[in-house]
Design a protein around this motif. Structure first.
Motif, mmCIF file in Angstrom:
data_model
loop_
_atom_site.group_PDB
_atom_site.id
_atom_site.type_symbol
_atom_site.label_atom_id
_atom_site.label_comp_id
_atom_site.label_asym_id
_atom_site.label_seq_id
_atom_site.Cartn_x
_atom_site.Cartn_y
_atom_site.Cartn_z
ATOM 1 N N CYS A 249 0.840 -1.199 0.000
ATOM 2 C CA CYS A 249 0.000 0.000 0.000
ATOM 3 C C CYS A 249 0.874 1.249 0.000
ATOM 4 O O CYS A 249 1.777 1.369 0.824
ATOM 5 N N SER B 159 0.066 4.053 0.906
ATOM 6 C CA SER B 159 -0.289 4.918 2.031
ATOM 7 C C SER B 159 0.253 4.387 3.355
ATOM 8 O O SER B 159 0.877 5.104 4.111
ATOM 9 N N CYS B 160 0.003 3.086 3.622
ATOM 10 C CA CYS B 160 0.387 2.560 4.935
ATOM 11 C C CYS B 160 1.397 1.423 4.827
ATOM 12 O O CYS B 160 1.769 0.840 5.834
ATOM 13 N N CYS C 163 -6.630 -1.394 -0.331
ATOM 14 C CA CYS C 163 -5.876 -1.753 0.866
ATOM 15 C C CYS C 163 -6.813 -2.282 1.949
ATOM 16 O O CYS C 163 -7.869 -1.727 2.193
ATOM 17 N N ILE D 282 -6.179 -2.298 5.070
ATOM 18 C CA ILE D 282 -6.087 -1.502 6.294
ATOM 19 C C ILE D 282 -6.739 -0.134 6.112
ATOM 20 O O ILE D 282 -7.551 0.289 6.927
ATOM 21 N N CYS D 283 -6.367 0.579 5.054
ATOM 22 C CA CYS D 283 -6.820 1.972 4.949
ATOM 23 C C CYS D 283 -7.687 2.211 3.714
ATOM 24 O O CYS D 283 -8.036 3.353 3.419
ATOM 25 N N MET E 281 -7.086 2.277 0.712
ATOM 26 C CA MET E 281 -6.444 2.985 -0.388
ATOM 27 C C MET E 281 -6.551 2.129 -1.649
ATOM 28 O O MET E 281 -6.491 0.914 -1.587
HETATM 29 ZN ZN LIG Z 1 -3.124 1.045 3.258
#
Ligand SMILES: [Zn+2]
Length: 117
Positions: free
Chosen positions: A44, A46-47, A58, A60-61, A63
């Motif tokens: 990802c 982003s994270c 993603c 988790i987030c 994205m």
């Molecule tokens: Zn992410």
């Protein structure tokens, strides 16, 4: 007289790991270096979480998957992954359905206005 309290229990690292293993099986996977080394997927932007190749976004987030990433040709989602994908789709469908029905129910109620003289 001073009260010597402090009943703060310190969790051992083993207990913390047990908690993680129980509540977050995915984290357990991530903590296992033997599995991580063979893990396929996209990182990802982003994270930096490594997502499964078949995930569109993603985990988790949420994205979006980088456009440049292509699912490896030989990669086949394992049965567990397939089942999860199906469950996620089903969950989204149910969520949208509930939202729609809720909105309809709310809209169906007559708006009561206090009569002012
Ligand atoms: Zn992410």
């Amino acid at each position: 007289m001073g009260s010597s309290g402090g009943g703060a229990e310190k969790l051992g690292i083993g207990e913390i790991r047990d908690l993680i293993n129980l509540e977050m099986p995915q984290l357990k996977e991530a903590l296992d270096p033997s599995k991580a080394s063979t893990q396929l997927g996209w990182a990802c932007p982003s994270c930096t979480f490594i997502n499964k190749p078949t995930r569109p976004g993603c985990e988790i987030c949420s994205m979006d998957r980088p456009e440049g990433y292509t699912v490896p040709g030989g990669h086949q989602p394992d049965p567990a992954e397939l089942r999860r994908i199906t469950q996620e789709k089903e969950a989204v469908r149910q969520y949208q359905q509930e939202k729609k029905e809720k909105r309809r129910a709310e809209g169906g109620w007559p708006t009561e206005k206090p009569t002012t003289i």
